[in-house]
Enzyme design. Structure first.
Site, PDB file in Angstrom:
ATOM      1  NE  ARG A  39      27.397  32.587  35.104  1.00 47.79           N
ATOM      2  CZ  ARG A  39      27.879  33.745  35.154  1.00 47.79           C
ATOM      3  NH1 ARG A  39      28.218  34.081  36.723  1.00 47.79           N
ATOM      4  NH2 ARG A  39      27.854  34.572  34.086  1.00 47.79           N
ATOM      5  CG  ASN A  63      24.427  36.398  39.487  1.00 44.59           C
ATOM      6  OD1 ASN A  63      24.387  37.298  40.136  1.00 44.59           O
ATOM      7  ND2 ASN A  63      24.978  36.159  38.298  1.00 44.59           N
ATOM      8  CD  GLU A  64      23.902  38.967  35.276  1.00 43.10           C
ATOM      9  OE1 GLU A  64      24.656  37.864  34.539  1.00 43.10           O
ATOM     10  OE2 GLU A  64      24.446  39.841  35.204  1.00 43.10           O
ATOM     11  CD  GLU A  76      27.051  40.915  38.503  1.00 42.45           C
ATOM     12  OE1 GLU A  76      27.572  40.896  37.305  1.00 42.45           O
ATOM     13  OE2 GLU A  76      26.535  39.991  38.856  1.00 42.45           O
ATOM     14  CD1 TRP A  92      31.929  38.507  30.445  1.00 40.26           C
ATOM     15  CD2 TRP A  92      30.918  39.313  28.584  1.00 40.26           C
ATOM     16  NE1 TRP A  92      31.257  39.610  30.787  1.00 40.26           N
ATOM     17  CE2 TRP A  92      30.495  40.281  29.580  1.00 40.26           C
ATOM     18  CE3 TRP A  92      30.415  39.577  27.387  1.00 40.26           C
ATOM     19  CZ2 TRP A  92      29.869  41.270  29.732  1.00 40.26           C
ATOM     20  CZ3 TRP A  92      29.547  40.937  27.442  1.00 40.26           C
ATOM     21  CH2 TRP A  92      29.395  41.592  28.518  1.00 40.26           C
ATOM     22  CD  GLU A 151      32.905  35.137  35.749  1.00 36.67           C
ATOM     23  OE1 GLU A 151      32.784  35.100  36.910  1.00 36.67           O
ATOM     24  OE2 GLU A 151      31.855  35.578  34.920  1.00 36.67           O
ATOM     25  CG  HIS A 174      35.314  40.017  34.747  1.00 36.60           C
ATOM     26  ND1 HIS A 174      35.119  41.205  35.247  1.00 36.60           N
ATOM     27  CD2 HIS A 174      34.108  39.948  34.066  1.00 36.60           C
ATOM     28  CE1 HIS A 174      34.159  41.659  35.010  1.00 36.60           C
ATOM     29  NE2 HIS A 174      33.307  40.962  34.014  1.00 36.60           N
TER      30      HIS A 174
HETATM   31  C1  GAL Z   1      27.284  38.661  35.266  1.00 36.99           C
HETATM   32  C2  GAL Z   1      27.443  37.820  36.271  1.00 36.99           C
HETATM   33  C3  GAL Z   1      28.620  37.800  37.022  1.00 36.99           C
HETATM   34  C4  GAL Z   1      30.131  37.861  36.228  1.00 36.99           C
HETATM   35  C5  GAL Z   1      29.977  38.797  35.317  1.00 36.99           C
HETATM   36  C6  GAL Z   1      31.065  38.922  34.382  1.00 36.99           C
HETATM   37  O1  GAL Z   1      26.844  38.414  33.900  1.00 36.99           O
HETATM   38  O2  GAL Z   1      26.309  37.944  37.193  1.00 36.99           O
HETATM   39  O3  GAL Z   1      28.618  36.495  37.788  1.00 36.99           O
HETATM   40  O4  GAL Z   1      29.965  36.448  35.483  1.00 36.99           O
HETATM   41  O5  GAL Z   1      28.817  38.660  34.485  1.00 36.99           O
HETATM   42  O6  GAL Z   1      30.999  39.987  33.455  1.00 36.99           O
END
Ligand code: GAL
Length: 683
Positions: A128, A166-167, A324, A332, A372, A375
């Site tokens: 991404r 996003n971010e 979030e 990660w 993910e 996650h």
């Molecule tokens: C953020 C991101 C999300 C997801 C998340 C996982 O940085 O905006 O899309 O990747 O991390 O921790």
């Protein structure tokens, strides 16, 4: 404390209020990616969202290849169905622009849009944010999909908030391709107008770098020796601005078509060095941030508090959204440790304590494919038969009980100054010490305040400081003339400042200020630095009170200042015994203290405690160390959040009613290990 009449405060507060009014309470939910699931699952999702108390989900963040499967060929039917379904179940939508993940057809058709690293590697699709922020084809394609979305969903009853991108910059902020190089030159022309100005600002007579033509200027790519530091610093500014320009473009389409629905973008606070968070926040109606704990850090809850205070600072003191965080492990970190029972609730309420009016997660349903899939999520792989689900539904119930808290503001008599530009400059190449790291300094100073029970606003150096009793400046190596004047004015006006080592050193161009150091703060501090004395990583410096310091020292010459703590025994090459380590200077009705080293936590705590006593700052509540107390206030009432980070129970003084259990506390409350209470205080 931030002025409640400030335009930005009012704008951010009112915008978020329109969202939470439509939700009828604190926002609760997460990223929802229905495109990863068959339709049957959507119905189950909507039903379970209701069961969990979810009232808001972020949709569409990474849906571009589904929304525009071929160039110019849009498919919104599935998104219509998702929004209608959610609306029918009473779940509102934070609708995202999908521009953080351009589809494969785009990258294939525009290979020059792929980002290039500092060493010249062109990155490939399959992930991404695989785009160069300055690429015009990307801008064109992103604008087109954003315009379509904004037009189509402007009046959809489910959409209560727009979520831009996003971010920004998480993976691609610094691109070194030729398109970026050309955009950089334009940015420089706007900033400096003439090459003479640029040559002066960049100090190009050093190492024969004088430019005679704009075309000769390159991004700070890989070079044999140190890159010009001002070139590097300007590239960071340019790169942050390039993304901010994209944010502005997307926002303009949304505002044109959907003027009544507020917009936000999920920022990352201290977790993102590469973009200037204050600049982005200013462009948002609602300020929102993402936050993830570092599992290996046993004090991660302090970093959480810092980022929550920074989020509030970005919102000019207004309530903000936690867009979030994670229900449990992320995917990660080297080892992705699960959250302990109760930790997710504690984290969520700690954000609310510091001004969040939203508790959102990445993500609603745990993925079964893709990067993910390990996650955590609100609805994990093992579904409703899981401890996570039980905690998620419990949190949903508790948040409903906190409805009255929304819109209230956080009490803070202290400010801590934070600045992305000072961060960038401090960590450029070729400094006196590579071990003097911006976030280390900020974290250690913040931790002192945290452990003393003082809540602080985290603000940029140019903000109005006049309402704070004390202001901490952990690190401000680069300071503009205006910001330095702001600090002077604050102390002259009766404020009490505490300033950290190696601050006030360079100007906006990273040029050492004239005269003895620290040029911008010398008079304010009533001293000058004879020499900076960085310390080897393994060495410790003894201080006169028996404690130690590390990393950094300075040989100070005091003029009007007096020493309150001295070096006792220097490390090799360090200060001589008896030389000042901490100083204070009276400035009209106020004062300016200076810490010329990186002291151990106890010293920092004592120094900050003394400063707060002098400034008349009281802790929020009389609680043991390890128990966090934060107060939010609304017209006519106050809410005290008590968060026990200890394993054992404690008794804390409190008079009021627990919003969740309804229990009354007539003087004290027994708080179990790891527990949280939110108390509506009696008058
Ligand atoms: C953020 C991101 C999300 C997801 C998340 C996982 O940085 O905006 O899309 O990747 O991390 O921790």
């Amino acid at each position: 404390m931030t002025r409640r009449t400030d335009d930005r405060f009012v704008r951010h507060r009112d915008a978020l209020k329109t969202v939470t009014d439509r939700l009828g309470g604190i926002a609760y939910g997460g990223d929802y990616n229905p495109e990863q699931w068959p339709r049957e699952v959507w119905t189950e999702d909507a039903r379970l969202m209701r069961e969990a108390g979810v009232n808001l989900v972020t949709v569409g963040v990474f849906s571009w290849s589904r929304l525009e499967p071929r160039p110019g060929d849009y498919d919104f039917a599935w998104l219509d169905d998702v929004l209608d379904l959610l609306h029918a179940h009473g779940v509102a939508v934070d609708l995202a622009t999908p521009t953080a993940a351009p589809p494969p057809w785009f990258s294939h058709a525009h290979p020059e849009s792929l980002p290039v690293t500092r060493t010249g590697t062109r990155q490939v699709p399959g992930s991404r944010q695989v785009f160069c922020p300055s690429n015009p084809d990307y801008a064109h394609a992103a604008d087109a999909i954003v315009r379509r979305l904004a037009q189509r969903y402007a009046d959809h009853p489910a959409v209560v908030l727009w979520h831009v991108h996003n971010e920004w910059g998480n993976h691609n902020a610094l691109c070194y391709c030729d398109v970026s190089a050309a955009a950089f030159r334009l940015w420089l022309r706007e900033r400096y107008e003439t090459l003479d100005e640029l040559n002066t600002a960049w100090g190009t007579d050093f190492w024969s770098q004088r430019y005679g033509d704009w075309q000769e200027i390159q991004p700070p790519r890989d070079t044999p020796a140190f890159i010009n530091p001002t070139q590097d610093l300007d590239y960071r500014r340019f790169s942050s601005d390039a993304l901010l320009r994209r944010h502005g473009a997307e926002s303009a389409f949304i505002r044109e078509h959907s003027p009544r629905t507020p917009l936000t973008t999920n920022l990352m606070g201290t977790l993102e060095k590469k973009i200037d968070g204050f600049a982005f926040a200013e462009q948002c109606d609602v300020v929102s941030v993402d936050h993830y704990l570092t599992a290996a850090d046993p004090r991660a809850h302090v970093g959480l508090a810092l980022n929550a205070d920074l989020a509030r600072g970005m919102a000019a003191g207004a309530p903000w959204m936690l867009m979030e965080h994670s229900t449990s492990a992320v995917n990660w970190q080297p080892v992705n440790v699960a959250k302990r029972p109760g930790e997710m609730r504690r984290n969520s309420l700690a954000h609310i304590a510091r001004g969040a009016d939203a508790v959102m997660f990445f993500q609603w349903r745990q993925a079964k494919a893709g990067a993910e899939k390990w996650h955590s999520a609100m609805l994990p792989h093992n579904g409703t038969q899981s401890s996570t689900w039980r905690e998620v539904t419990r949190l949903g119930r508790h948040l409903r009980a906190l409805t009255d808290v929304r819109g209230s503001t956080v009490d803070a008599d202290v400010a801590l100054v934070f600045d992305w530009h000072a961060w960038w400059a401090l960590e450029l190449d070729a400094r006196p010490s590579a071990h003097l790291r911006y976030l280390d300094l900020v974290h250690s100073w913040y931790e002192a305040l945290w452990s003393l029970g003082h809540t602080c606003d985290i603000v940029p150096p140019g903000s109005d400081l006049s309402a704070y009793r004390a202001v901490l400046v952990p690190s401000l190596y680069l300071v503009t003339d205006d910001d330095a004047a702001n600090l002077h004015a604050y102390a002259r006006g009766g404020g009490h400042l505490l300033i950290g080592a190696f601050s006030g050193v360079v100007d906006v161009n990273d040029h050492v200020r004239p005269g003895p150091q620290p040029g911008a703060l010398r008079d304010l501090l009533g001293l000058h630095v004879d020499e900076y004395l960085p310390v080897r990583a393994t060495d410790r410096i003894a201080l006169s009170d028996g404690s130690t310091a590390h990393t950094w020292a300075e040989r100070l010459v005091l003029h009007d200042a007096t020493a309150t703590l001295r070096f006792a025994a220097g490390a090799p090459g360090g200060p001589a015994p008896g030389e000042p380590a901490v100083t204070v200077n009276r400035v009209a009705a106020g004062s300016a203290e200076y810490i010329a080293t990186h002291p151990e936590p106890a010293v920092l705590r004592r120094t900050v405690a003394a400063l707060c006593r002098k400034a008349g700052v009281l802790p929020t509540a009389d609680v043991p160390v390890g128990v966090e107390a934060v107060r939010r206030r609304a017209n006519g009432g106050s809410f005290l959040f008590l968060i026990n980070h200890l394993d054992e129970s404690v008794t804390v003084p409190v008079r009021g009613t627990d919003l969740v259990s309804g229990r009354s506390y007539e003087g004290k409350c027994r708080l179990g290990g790891g527990d949280v209470v939110v108390v509506r205080e009696y008058d």
